[in-house]
Design a protein around this motif. Structure first.
Motif, mmCIF file in Angstrom:
data_model
loop_
_atom_site.group_PDB
_atom_site.id
_atom_site.type_symbol
_atom_site.label_atom_id
_atom_site.label_comp_id
_atom_site.label_asym_id
_atom_site.label_seq_id
_atom_site.Cartn_x
_atom_site.Cartn_y
_atom_site.Cartn_z
ATOM 1 N N ARG A 1 0.978 -1.343 -0.154
ATOM 2 C CA ARG A 1 -0.226 0.107 -0.014
ATOM 3 C C ARG A 1 0.792 1.043 0.048
ATOM 4 O O ARG A 1 0.804 1.792 -0.720
ATOM 5 N N ASP A 2 2.008 1.370 0.626
ATOM 6 C CA ASP A 2 3.027 2.311 0.839
ATOM 7 C C ASP A 2 3.924 2.637 -0.432
ATOM 8 O O ASP A 2 3.987 3.851 -0.980
ATOM 9 N N LYS A 3 4.003 1.664 -1.474
ATOM 10 C CA LYS A 3 4.614 1.561 -2.326
ATOM 11 C C LYS A 3 3.216 1.391 -3.670
ATOM 12 O O LYS A 3 3.255 1.656 -5.333
ATOM 13 N N GLN A 4 2.183 2.182 -3.266
ATOM 14 C CA GLN A 4 0.687 2.262 -4.433
ATOM 15 C C GLN A 4 1.100 1.278 -5.371
ATOM 16 O O GLN A 4 0.273 0.929 -6.401
ATOM 17 N N LEU A 5 1.609 0.029 -4.695
ATOM 18 C CA LEU A 5 1.660 -1.390 -5.707
ATOM 19 C C LEU A 5 0.276 -1.817 -6.016
ATOM 20 O O LEU A 5 -0.338 -3.206 -6.849
ATOM 21 N N ASP A 6 -0.410 -1.506 -4.425
ATOM 22 C CA ASP A 6 -1.519 -2.418 -4.858
ATOM 23 C C ASP A 6 -2.820 -1.840 -5.429
ATOM 24 O O ASP A 6 -3.667 -2.711 -6.127
ATOM 25 N N ILE A 7 -3.087 -0.072 -5.668
ATOM 26 C CA ILE A 7 -3.783 -0.216 -6.997
ATOM 27 C C ILE A 7 -3.018 -0.709 -8.396
ATOM 28 O O ILE A 7 -4.293 -1.301 -8.934
ATOM 29 N N LEU A 8 -2.353 -1.005 -8.909
ATOM 30 C CA LEU A 8 -1.365 -1.180 -10.098
ATOM 31 C C LEU A 8 -2.457 -2.671 -10.286
ATOM 32 O O LEU A 8 -2.570 -3.259 -10.932
ATOM 33 N N ILE A 9 -1.943 -3.836 -9.333
ATOM 34 C CA ILE A 9 -2.617 -4.795 -8.847
ATOM 35 C C ILE A 9 -3.874 -5.007 -9.115
ATOM 36 O O ILE A 9 -4.761 -5.715 -10.076
ATOM 37 N N LYS A 10 -4.619 -4.317 -8.529
ATOM 38 C CA LYS A 10 -5.929 -4.389 -8.886
ATOM 39 C C LYS A 10 -6.685 -3.984 -10.015
ATOM 40 O O LYS A 10 -7.781 -4.557 -10.924
ATOM 41 N N LYS A 11 -5.614 -2.754 -10.950
ATOM 42 C CA LYS A 11 -6.016 -2.367 -12.420
ATOM 43 C C LYS A 11 -5.853 -3.802 -12.904
ATOM 44 O O LYS A 11 -6.425 -4.079 -14.253
ATOM 45 N N HIS A 12 -4.547 -4.567 -12.794
ATOM 46 C CA HIS A 12 -4.646 -5.772 -13.908
ATOM 47 C C HIS A 12 -5.116 -6.508 -13.947
ATOM 48 O O HIS A 12 -5.344 -7.016 -14.541
ATOM 49 N N VAL A 13 -6.059 -6.688 -12.606
ATOM 50 C CA VAL A 13 -7.335 -7.576 -12.189
ATOM 51 C C VAL A 13 -8.283 -7.768 -12.807
ATOM 52 O O VAL A 13 -8.921 -8.448 -13.586
ATOM 53 N N ALA A 14 -8.645 -6.705 -12.926
ATOM 54 C CA ALA A 14 -9.938 -5.790 -13.414
ATOM 55 C C ALA A 14 -9.893 -5.306 -14.864
ATOM 56 O O ALA A 14 -11.022 -6.065 -15.455
ATOM 57 N N ASN A 15 -8.732 -5.466 -15.606
ATOM 58 C CA ASN A 15 -8.355 -5.798 -16.825
ATOM 59 C C ASN A 15 -7.899 -7.047 -17.446
ATOM 60 O O ASN A 15 -8.134 -7.246 -19.001
ATOM 61 N N GLY A 16 -8.409 -8.293 -16.499
ATOM 62 C CA GLY A 16 -8.171 -9.759 -16.580
ATOM 63 C C GLY A 16 -7.471 -10.016 -17.012
ATOM 64 O O GLY A 16 -7.037 -11.196 -17.491
ATOM 65 N N GLY A 17 -6.788 -9.758 -16.035
ATOM 66 C CA GLY A 17 -5.065 -10.436 -15.683
ATOM 67 C C GLY A 17 -4.832 -11.495 -15.227
ATOM 68 O O GLY A 17 -6.265 -11.251 -14.077
ATOM 69 N N PHE A 18 -4.370 -12.248 -14.745
ATOM 70 C CA PHE A 18 -3.685 -12.970 -14.096
ATOM 71 C C PHE A 18 -3.299 -12.950 -12.850
ATOM 72 O O PHE A 18 -2.500 -12.217 -12.682
ATOM 73 N N ILE A 19 -3.279 -13.675 -12.028
ATOM 74 C CA ILE A 19 -2.945 -13.471 -10.471
ATOM 75 C C ILE A 19 -3.175 -15.012 -9.388
ATOM 76 O O ILE A 19 -3.876 -15.496 -9.552
ATOM 77 N N VAL A 20 -1.842 -14.871 -8.952
ATOM 78 C CA VAL A 20 -1.586 -16.478 -8.045
ATOM 79 C C VAL A 20 -1.287 -15.968 -6.893
ATOM 80 O O VAL A 20 0.251 -15.667 -6.974
ATOM 81 N N GLY A 21 -1.420 -16.051 -5.258
ATOM 82 C CA GLY A 21 -0.888 -15.527 -4.177
ATOM 83 C C GLY A 21 -1.315 -17.011 -3.651
ATOM 84 O O GLY A 21 -2.347 -17.700 -3.582
ATOM 85 N N ILE A 22 0.417 -17.049 -2.928
ATOM 86 C CA ILE A 22 0.776 -18.233 -2.927
ATOM 87 C C ILE A 22 1.056 -17.784 -1.257
ATOM 88 O O ILE A 22 1.416 -17.488 -1.028
ATOM 89 N N CYS A 23 0.103 -18.629 -0.109
ATOM 90 C CA CYS A 23 0.671 -19.012 1.466
ATOM 91 C C CYS A 23 0.141 -17.367 1.389
ATOM 92 O O CYS A 23 -0.673 -16.883 1.784
ATOM 93 N N GLY A 24 1.386 -16.047 1.718
ATOM 94 C CA GLY A 24 1.047 -15.446 2.238
ATOM 95 C C GLY A 24 1.121 -14.230 0.900
ATOM 96 O O GLY A 24 -0.717 -13.342 1.792
#
Length: 501
Positions: free
Chosen positions: A310-333
């Motif tokens: 959140r501090d680096k505003q990467l959360d915004i870019l990740i959400k935008k990526h997914v909203a545009n149909g991108g793939f994401i995988v979260g493992i454990c943490g």
């Protein structure tokens, strides 16, 4: 027990790779050989078949030796949780978290005792032990209570080979300086030097070898070439740079979010074998780009790393990526971060009971952190509601704090062999969360996931690659290569005849 200890002039000089390769060379010669590292500091760990946690490097070294990994091969594992504190994993189980000074003041005698016990246990099962040191044996401020280098060689009563990295420069000073700073009795234990990561014409270095041997009186046992992309799992943050820096431009761009407290990055290593895949580490928003897929890896401090995103505003870019149909995988943490809320009920993650923070909100789930950690080897199937092809079962392991509860209506990703559901499967597989480490080491799943991305990009699908077969061949390739560059007959003599005169 006979053996050899590989110590280094510094961290990341190649000790782990050399121990791994020595284990395979000896195994190929029919020797019952085991790796050992008394104390490891790494968040890249390995779960044994009985659910215990050891350093990742020792697990891989055991595989190279063709034996079952056990806690006796790495009785102490320190997993950093902050710049000051580390969780102590003792004989495979987390027991407490201490600062560096607290560890030195309160754990030394206990650590010494378990190292002795471990060496005695291994001596009953194996003929030869190949021991890995840590960092440098001449850290003057730490030597009086060290548990990782010369003290261990003394306990095992085996000779030491000193490894230096010529690629980083200063190889003569690092070798001579290390030997000069050793105590006389320690110095007598050093029977040879290996120079690692050499590039260029070896004939131009012959004068350097002669100078070293005349100056120190210690034989140079070999000069090993720099091995590009050796693909043998590493154990610490320095290894990330080494392993994933190999230049490779694939048509599939996978961005891995480099969390400050990243753990078990070996989850990503199978992608090194996929020729059309590029793995990029992303620490800041300026590095994000336009990836085809994002992987959120494991972390030793989920809440801290969520706040870092959140501090680096990467959360915004990740959400935008997914909203545009991108793939994401979260493992454990990474899976926990994808959820809606993180609750540290007992202060296990933050030291603040009932501390709460919002997650990325991409998965309808809440994670609550409790005191106890899950460490299990796991067999699993895809959950029937995913509609995924009925491949062979998946294998991997869990190492995590916290329990994640997905809201009703959410589709689980996997069903474990014990009947429990795991993870989340959303948007036809565009959003996946799971506690299963080594998910992508399962060849059929990795191939299926990559083919989904290939199809979306209009690229042809590819056949399954067997990573385990390739990896075993790689062990043998490295063993043969190393054997050709060292004085192997002399090294065997040092292993078997030490202390017999």
């Amino acid at each position: 027990m006979k053996g050899i200890m590989i110590q280094g002039t510094a961290s990341d000089v190649g000790k782990s790779l050399i121990v791994t390769t020595l284990c395979r060379i000896l195994s190929n010669e029919g020797v019952r050989v085991t790796p050992f590292k008394s104390q490891n500091m790494s968040n890249n760990s390995y779960v044994t078949s009985d659910g215990n946690e050891i350093g990742r490097a020792q697990g891989i070294q055991a595989e190279a030796a063709r034996i079952e990994p056990s806690v006796w091969m790495n009785p102490i594992l320190l997993k950093p949780r902050s710049a000051q504190d580390a969780e102590i994993v003792y004989l495979g189980k987390a027991i407490e978290t201490l600062s560096g000074s607290g560890y030195r003041d309160h754990f030394y005698e206990k650590g010494l005792a378990v190292i002795k016990e471990s060496l005695q246990q291994l001596a009953t099962e194996y003929d030869v032990v190949v021991i890995e040191g840590a960092g440098s044996p001449v850290e003057i401020n730490l030597k009086d209570r060290e548990l990782v280098n010369m003290k261990v060689a003394e306990l095992a009563d085996i000779p030491v080979v000193l490894v230096a990295d010529i690629d980083r420069g200063g190889v003569f000073a690092s070798i001579v300086g290390t030997l000069d700073l050793l105590e006389p009795n320690e110095r007598e234990r050093v029977v040879g030097v290996i120079i690692n990561k050499f590039r260029g014409d070896l004939s131009l270095f012959e004068d350097g070898i002669q100078w070293l041997e005349e100056k120190t009186g210690v034989p140079v046992l070999g000069v090993l070439p720099f091995v590009e992309n050796h693909m043998i799992d590493g154990e610490d943050s320095l290894s990330i740079r080494t392993q994933f820096s190999y230049p490779k431009k694939g048509t599939l761009d996978i961005a891995v979010i480099h969390l400050p407290f990243i753990s078990n990055y070996s989850d990503l290593e199978p992608f090194l074998y996929e020729e059309d895949v590029t793995i990029r580490w992303v620490k800041n928003s300026s590095e994000f780009g336009q990836p085809d897929a994002i992987i959120l890896p494991g972390t030793k401090s989920t809440i801290s790393d969520m706040q870092n995103l959140r501090d680096k505003q990467l959360d915004i870019l990740i959400k935008k990526h997914v909203a545009n149909g991108g793939f994401i995988v979260g493992i454990c943490g990474g899976y926990q971060i994808l959820g809606e809320e993180l609750i540290d009920k007992e202060g296990r993650d933050t030291n603040i009971p009932n501390y709460k923070v919002k997650g990325l909100g991409m998965i309808p789930a809440t994670t609550t952190f409790y005191q106890d950690k899950e460490t299990n080897q796991v067999n699993a199937q895809y959950h029937k509601a995913t509609g995924l092809p009925a491949f062979q079962g998946l294998e991997g392991y869990e190492i995590h704090l916290g329990k994640t509860t997905v809201s009703k209506g959410g589709i689980p990703f996997l069903t474990f062999a014990n009947g429990e559901d795991d993870g989340y499967f959303g948007n036809d597989g565009h959003i996946i969360g799971t506690y299963l480490h080594h998910l992508f080491h399962n060849d059929e799943w990795r191939n299926h996931w990559l083919n989904m991305i290939r199809k979306k990009k209009g690229l042809p699908v590819q056949e399954i690659k067997s990573i385990s077969e390739y990896k075993d061949k790689r062990f043998n390739i490295l063993a043969n290569e190393m054997k050709s560059h060292i004085k192997w007959d002399l090294m065997k003599k040092l292993i078997h005849q030490w202390g017999s005169k």
